[in-house]
Design an enzyme around this catalytic site. Structure first.
Site, PDB file in Angstrom:
ATOM      1  N   GLY A 219       0.815  -1.205   0.000  1.00 49.95           N
ATOM      2  CA  GLY A 219       0.000   0.000   0.000  1.00 49.95           C
ATOM      3  C   GLY A 219       0.846   1.251   0.000  1.00 49.95           C
ATOM      4  N   TYR A 220       1.883   1.245   0.817  1.00 50.25           N
ATOM      5  CA  TYR A 220       2.777   2.400   0.903  1.00 50.25           C
ATOM      6  C   TYR A 220       3.506   2.609  -0.422  1.00 50.25           C
ATOM      7  CZ  TYR A 220       6.393   5.495   2.777  1.00 50.25           C
ATOM      8  OH  TYR A 220       7.235   6.574   3.007  1.00 50.25           O
ATOM      9  N   ALA A 221       4.010   1.521  -1.008  1.00 40.14           N
ATOM     10  CA  ALA A 221       4.713   1.630  -2.287  1.00 40.14           C
ATOM     11  C   ALA A 221       3.791   2.174  -3.371  1.00 40.14           C
ATOM     12  CB  ALA A 221       5.268   0.268  -2.698  1.00 40.14           C
TER      13      ALA A 221
END
Length: 256
Positions: free
Chosen positions: A160-162
């Protein structure tokens, strides 16, 4: 034309810094204040008379605090309405607020994905659109996003962060393509491996920490103060011809 040093001065400017309670956001707020800007600060749990407020005021600048949860669309819109009511002109927007949730992709739940994307990408777009609209109307403004090494790489156990930080890299270019000719600079700073809350787990893992350090040409973890110069540059007249750029502050990581 201003001389070179004067181009970096932010005297008379007002900067909105999101995620300013600690870490990189706090350091950027202090750096902008030292350059002469008054600060509007917002974080999920920011309270009046916080440490960042005290430190900004100690530098002779004003500080106005707000609390808003960027993972909540109603909270975000309520903040935008209030800050625009309170301030007729915001010269600089620092989009630093963000979160990271670690879980292997096969176990990365909808809830984790939704919270990270809402906080790190959706809220950044909405806030930039709403504050940037006024900048475009008056023909001037500076917008700086916090990107990441994962704007360029995939990372591990943080899908999700990427995805959110990859999106930030494209969003910066999308805004810049439309607004560069209208007096608004939109750029980003991409931190490398920095000593913050987000990297505490990595720094506490002796094997992973050593692997990371071995790849960083500078030979050390970054410090939040390393971002002050880059932020002042992108927020100032010195970067007048810089648009759609993701500036790496990574100790040389991406060049390795």
């Amino acid at each position: 034309m201003l001389n070179v040093l004067d181009q970096f001065k932010l005297t008379g400017k007002t900067a909105l810094v999101t995620g300013c309670k600690r870490g990189i956001g706090k350091a950027i707020a202090l750096g902008l204040a030292e350059a002469g800007a008054d600060i509007i600060g917002v974080s999920a749990t920011l309270k009046p008379d916080s440490e960042v407020e005290k430190e900004v005021r100690a530098r002779g600048r004003s500080f106005t605090s707000y609390a808003a949860d960027f993972s909540s669309r109603p909270s975000l819109y309520a903040f935008i309405a209030q800050v625009k009511k309170d301030f007729s002109k915001i010269d600089i927007l620092i989009n630093n607020a963000g979160t990271i949730l670690r879980q292997p992709a096969a176990e990365h739940s909808d809830e984790m994905w939704d919270k990270v994307i809402e906080t790190n990408l959706n809220a950044q777009f909405i806030l930039t659109r709403e504050i940037g609209r006024d900048m475009v109307a008056r023909g001037s403004g500076k917008i700086v996003f916090t990107a990441s090494l994962l704007t360029f790489q995939g990372g591990v156990t943080v899908p999700g962060y990427a995805a959110s930080k990859g999106g930030i890299g494209s969003l910066v270019k999308a805004f810049a393509n439309e607004w560069a000719g209208k007096g608004v600079n939109v750029n980003a700073i991409a931190p490398g491996y920095i000593s913050t809350d987000n990297t505490e787990a990595l720094r506490n893992d002796p094997v992973r920490s050593q692997q990371i350090l071995a790849r960083i040409p500078a030979g050390r973890w970054g410090d939040v103060a390393d971002f002050q110069g880059a932020a002042v540059y992108l927020a100032s007249a010195a970067s007048a011809y810089v648009h759609g750029t993701v500036l790496l502050v990574d100790g040389g990581w991406m060049g390795r």
